[in-house]
Design an enzyme around this catalytic site. Structure first.
Site, PDB file in Angstrom:
ATOM      1  N   PRO A 179       0.864  -1.132   0.060  1.00  0.00           N
ATOM      2  CA  PRO A 179       0.039  -0.026   0.130  1.00  0.00           C
ATOM      3  C   PRO A 179       0.800   1.286  -0.083  1.00  0.00           C
ATOM      4  O   PRO A 179       1.964   1.178   0.416  1.00  0.00           O
ATOM      5  CB  PRO A 179      -0.967  -0.188   1.244  1.00  0.00           C
ATOM      6  CG  PRO A 179       0.055  -0.996   2.073  1.00  0.00           C
ATOM      7  CD  PRO A 179       0.907  -1.887   1.305  1.00  0.00           C
ATOM      8  N   GLY A 216       0.939   4.048   1.513  1.00  0.00           N
ATOM      9  CA  GLY A 216       1.193   4.414   2.944  1.00  0.00           C
ATOM     10  C   GLY A 216       2.264   3.922   3.886  1.00  0.00           C
ATOM     11  O   GLY A 216       2.669   4.309   4.898  1.00  0.00           O
ATOM     12  N   CYS A 217       2.887   2.748   3.215  1.00  0.00           N
ATOM     13  CA  CYS A 217       3.763   1.978   3.899  1.00  0.00           C
ATOM     14  C   CYS A 217       5.130   1.740   3.049  1.00  0.00           C
ATOM     15  O   CYS A 217       5.094   1.392   2.011  1.00  0.00           O
ATOM     16  CB  CYS A 217       3.083   0.458   4.322  1.00  0.00           C
ATOM     17  SG  CYS A 217       4.284  -0.568   5.162  1.00  0.00           S
ATOM     18  N   GLY A 218       6.205   2.191   3.666  1.00  0.00           N
ATOM     19  CA  GLY A 218       7.503   2.189   3.073  1.00  0.00           C
ATOM     20  C   GLY A 218       8.235   0.787   3.523  1.00  0.00           C
ATOM     21  O   GLY A 218       9.141   0.715   2.863  1.00  0.00           O
ATOM     22  N   CYS A 272       6.765  -2.501   3.876  1.00  0.00           N
ATOM     23  CA  CYS A 272       5.779  -3.617   3.657  1.00  0.00           C
ATOM     24  C   CYS A 272       6.849  -4.786   2.938  1.00  0.00           C
ATOM     25  O   CYS A 272       7.587  -4.441   1.792  1.00  0.00           O
ATOM     26  CB  CYS A 272       4.800  -3.378   2.792  1.00  0.00           C
ATOM     27  SG  CYS A 272       3.573  -1.979   3.571  1.00  0.00           S
TER      28      CYS A 272
END
Length: 275
Positions: free
Chosen positions: A109, A111-113, A115
Site C-alpha cells: 500500500p 502509505g507503507c514504506g 512492507c
C-alpha cells in the site's frame, strides 16, 4: 490496452452536502503496479503513479542500497503492459549479490514504506554517517520550503490526493520536484531524477509533503542528502536515526517557522551558498 503515462483520470460521482446530492466530475490520481526487476529477479512490486517511472526505479535502486551509483547499471528498460509496468535493470556482475540482500516480495500500500522486508535488521538497517559538508540554508528558506514546493504540484492541484518531494538549493529555491500517490515513491522519484541529471544531493535539501518516518530518513541518507525538511511531524525513532546519521531534520515547516530536531548547524539566520 497498454498502460499509459497519465497520472490522473476523470471519473463521475456524486457529492452529498447538507443532505443534498449533485453530480460531479473529478480528476482522480491514478496508481498502477510497478515491478522493479533486477537481472531478471523481481525485487519489489509497488503501487505508484504511472509518470516518471524511470526516475522512480533509479531512485528506488539507490535509496534501497541495490546500487551505489548509476555506473553499476549496464542496461535499463521500461515496459508497459495492460495491467502494470515493468522497470527492468541489468546490473554489473559484481552487484549480483545485492539481488539476495534485503529482498522484498510485496504489493505494498502506498502509505507503507517497509512492507515485505523479511527481517527486523533490514527494516532498521545501519546507515552511513553523512559528512558535515558546506551546505547552509537560511531560516527563511527552510520556513518557506513547503510553500515553495506546493507551487510545483500540478497533479495535486488537479486531484488534491498526491504527495511531492522537492529539492531546495540555497539561493535558488525548489529546483526539482516529483509527485506520486505515495510519499515514499515521490521521494524515490526525486532521488532518481537528481541522479539521472547529475545533481549532487549534498548541494541542497529534500523537502517532503508528509510526516517523517524511519524510511524517509533512510532514503535521504542513502542518497547523500544532508537536510530533510517536512511539512509535518517526525517519529521519535526517525529523529534518533537522523541524529546518528548526521542528517539535519526540520519539520512543521509552514508559514514563517519550523521545528528543528537534529544537527542545526546547517540552518543559520542568514544561510550561505554551497562552497
Amino acid at each position: 490496452m497498454i498502460m499509459g503515462t497519465r497520472a490522473h483520470r476523470t471519473r463521475n460521482g456524486q457529492s452529498v452536502q447538507s443532505g443534498a446530492a449533485r453530480a460531479i466530475t473529478r480528476a482522480l490520481p491514478d496508481e498502477v503496479p510497478v515491478a522493479l526487476v533486477f537481472n531478471g529477479s523481481t525485487q519489489a512490486v509497488m503501487m505508484a503513479s504511472p509518470a516518471d517511472i524511470a526516475d522512480f526505479a533509479h531512485g528506488f535502486a539507490l535509496s534501497e542500497g541495490l546500487i551505489d551509483g548509476l555506473d553499476q547499471i549496464e542496461g535499463f528498460e521500461e515496459l508497459r503492459h495492460d495491467r502494470g509496468i515493468e522497470a527492468r535493470f541489468w546490473l554489473r556482475a559484481d552487484r549480483a549479490t545485492l539481488l539476495h540482500q534485503r529482498r522484498r516480495a510485496m504489493l505494498g500500500p502506498v502509505g507503507c514504506g517497509l512492507c515485505g522486508i523479511d527481517s527486523l535488521d533490514a527494516a532498521l538497517r545501519a546507515l552511513p554517517r553523512l559528512p558535515d559538508g558546506d551546505l547552509r540554508l537560511s531560516h527563511a528558506e527552510v520556513a518557506g520550503a513547503s510553500d515553495a514546493l506546493r507551487a510545483q504540484q500540478p497533479l495535486h492541484d488537479r486531484t488534491r490526493a498526491t504527495h511531492a518531494a522537492g529539492f531546495l538549493q540555497p539561493g535558488h529555491g525548489i529546483t526539482l520536484a516529483r509527485e506520486d500517490v505515495g510519499r515514499h515513491n515521490a521521494l524515490d522519484k526525486l532521488i532518481g531524477a537528481l541522479a539521472r541529471q547529475g545533481t549532487d544531493p549534498a548541494t541542497g535539501a529534500v523537502v517532503i509533503t508528509s510526516r517523517v518516518s524511519v524510511d524517509m530518513v533512510q532514503k535521504c541518507v542513502m542518497a547523500g542528502a544532508p537536510v530533510l525538511i517536512a511539512v509535518s511531524a517526525p517519529t521519535a525513532l526517525a529523529v534518533e536515526m537522523a541524529e546518528d546519521a548526521n542528517l539535519t531534520l526540520a519539520t512543521f515547516a509552514r508559514g514563517d517557522g519550523f521545528d528543528l530536531y537534529a544537527h542545526p548547524q546547517r540552518i543559520t539566520q542568514r544561510g550561505s551558498d554551497v562552497a
